[in-house]
Write a protein that holds these residues in place. Sequence first.
Motif, short mmCIF file in Angstrom:
data_model
loop_
_atom_site.label_atom_id
_atom_site.label_comp_id
_atom_site.label_asym_id
_atom_site.label_seq_id
_atom_site.Cartn_x
_atom_site.Cartn_y
_atom_site.Cartn_z
N PHE A 35 18.55 15.22 49.67
CA PHE A 35 17.16 15.63 49.50
C PHE A 35 16.39 15.18 50.74
O PHE A 35 16.86 14.35 51.51
CB PHE A 35 16.56 14.96 48.26
CG PHE A 35 17.16 15.45 46.98
CD1 PHE A 35 18.39 14.96 46.55
CD2 PHE A 35 16.51 16.40 46.20
CE1 PHE A 35 18.97 15.41 45.37
CE2 PHE A 35 17.08 16.86 45.03
CZ PHE A 35 18.30 16.37 44.61
N ARG A 36 15.19 15.73 50.90
CA ARG A 36 14.35 15.28 52.01
C ARG A 36 12.89 15.26 51.58
O ARG A 36 12.50 15.98 50.67
CB ARG A 36 14.53 16.18 53.24
CG ARG A 36 14.08 17.63 53.05
CD ARG A 36 14.46 18.46 54.27
NE ARG A 36 14.05 19.84 54.13
CZ ARG A 36 14.37 20.81 54.99
NH1 ARG A 36 15.14 20.53 56.06
NH2 ARG A 36 13.95 22.04 54.80
N GLN A 37 12.13 14.41 52.25
CA GLN A 37 10.71 14.32 51.97
C GLN A 37 9.96 14.43 53.28
O GLN A 37 9.90 13.45 54.05
CB GLN A 37 10.36 13.01 51.26
CG GLN A 37 8.93 12.95 50.80
CD GLN A 37 8.71 11.87 49.76
OE1 GLN A 37 9.57 11.02 49.50
NE2 GLN A 37 7.56 11.90 49.11
N LYS A 41 4.49 15.42 51.90
CA LYS A 41 4.96 16.39 50.90
C LYS A 41 5.88 15.72 49.89
O LYS A 41 6.28 14.57 50.06
CB LYS A 41 5.69 17.54 51.60
CG LYS A 41 4.80 18.35 52.53
CD LYS A 41 5.56 19.53 53.11
CE LYS A 41 4.67 20.37 54.03
NZ LYS A 41 5.41 21.53 54.60
N GLU A 42 6.22 16.49 48.86
CA GLU A 42 7.10 15.96 47.83
C GLU A 42 8.56 16.07 48.25
O GLU A 42 8.92 16.84 49.14
CB GLU A 42 6.87 16.71 46.52
CG GLU A 42 5.49 16.48 45.92
CD GLU A 42 5.34 17.12 44.55
OE1 GLU A 42 4.31 16.88 43.90
OE2 GLU A 42 6.26 17.86 44.13
N ARG A 43 9.37 15.29 47.58
CA ARG A 43 10.80 15.33 47.84
C ARG A 43 11.37 16.68 47.44
O ARG A 43 11.01 17.23 46.39
CB ARG A 43 11.49 14.20 47.06
CG ARG A 43 12.90 13.91 47.50
CD ARG A 43 13.38 12.61 46.89
NE ARG A 43 12.58 11.48 47.33
CZ ARG A 43 12.89 10.21 47.07
NH1 ARG A 43 13.98 9.93 46.37
NH2 ARG A 43 12.12 9.25 47.49
N GLU A 44 12.26 17.24 48.24
CA GLU A 44 12.83 18.55 47.97
C GLU A 44 14.33 18.56 48.15
O GLU A 44 14.88 17.78 48.94
CB GLU A 44 12.19 19.61 48.89
CG GLU A 44 12.43 19.37 50.37
CD GLU A 44 11.67 20.35 51.25
OE1 GLU A 44 10.62 20.87 50.84
OE2 GLU A 44 12.15 20.57 52.39
N PHE A 45 14.96 19.46 47.43
CA PHE A 45 16.41 19.61 47.49
C PHE A 45 16.84 20.21 48.81
O PHE A 45 16.20 21.13 49.32
CB PHE A 45 16.84 20.50 46.33
CG PHE A 45 18.27 20.96 46.38
CD1 PHE A 45 18.58 22.27 46.72
CD2 PHE A 45 19.30 20.08 46.08
CE1 PHE A 45 19.89 22.70 46.77
CE2 PHE A 45 20.62 20.51 46.13
CZ PHE A 45 20.91 21.82 46.47
N THR A 58 19.63 24.84 49.73
CA THR A 58 18.35 25.51 49.64
C THR A 58 18.32 26.60 50.70
O THR A 58 18.99 26.51 51.75
CB THR A 58 17.20 24.51 49.82
OG1 THR A 58 15.98 25.12 49.43
CG2 THR A 58 17.10 24.02 51.26
N SER A 60 16.35 27.59 52.98
CA SER A 60 15.86 27.34 54.35
C SER A 60 16.90 26.69 55.25
O SER A 60 16.72 26.66 56.47
CB SER A 60 14.61 26.47 54.30
OG SER A 60 14.89 25.21 53.77
N LYS A 105 19.83 20.77 41.59
CA LYS A 105 18.85 20.62 42.66
C LYS A 105 17.57 19.91 42.27
O LYS A 105 16.71 19.71 43.12
CB LYS A 105 18.53 21.98 43.26
CG LYS A 105 17.93 22.98 42.30
CD LYS A 105 17.68 24.29 43.03
CE LYS A 105 17.08 25.33 42.11
NZ LYS A 105 16.84 26.61 42.82
N ALA A 106 17.40 19.54 41.03
CA ALA A 106 16.19 18.83 40.63
C ALA A 106 16.34 17.34 40.87
O ALA A 106 17.31 16.73 40.40
CB ALA A 106 15.90 19.09 39.16
#
Length: 123
Positions: A35-37, A41-45, A58, A60, A105-106
Amino acid sequence: VQLQASGGGLVQAGGSLRLSCAVSGASRRYTVGWFRQPPGKEREFVATIRWADGTYYTDSVKNRFTISRDSAKNTVLLQMNSLKPDDTAIYFCAAPVNESSSAYKAPEQYHYWGQGTLVTVSS
């Protein structure tokens, strides 16, 4: 279960980095996710590797990032190519509560987290 992420750094756009997540206290069958933050911004998969059915990304990062497992070292790697400034973030690796988990992914599906490693991509 303990995870330790490493390999971050500063790179120019278009460059590459390889992140490593050392896993201890868990078998090679464990799902491991990245994951990355990004700043503010919020943490994303980003990507995950699951013993049962392979790898997921993901949109991107598809065709730029590759997640893989070095079973001999119980380490999960994230090879990042063609990096963009938008990839700038703190990157975390994570594992679910148990081996049979269908975590995808959550972030809420993951229980154990590494400390994070900073990736900065300059334009």
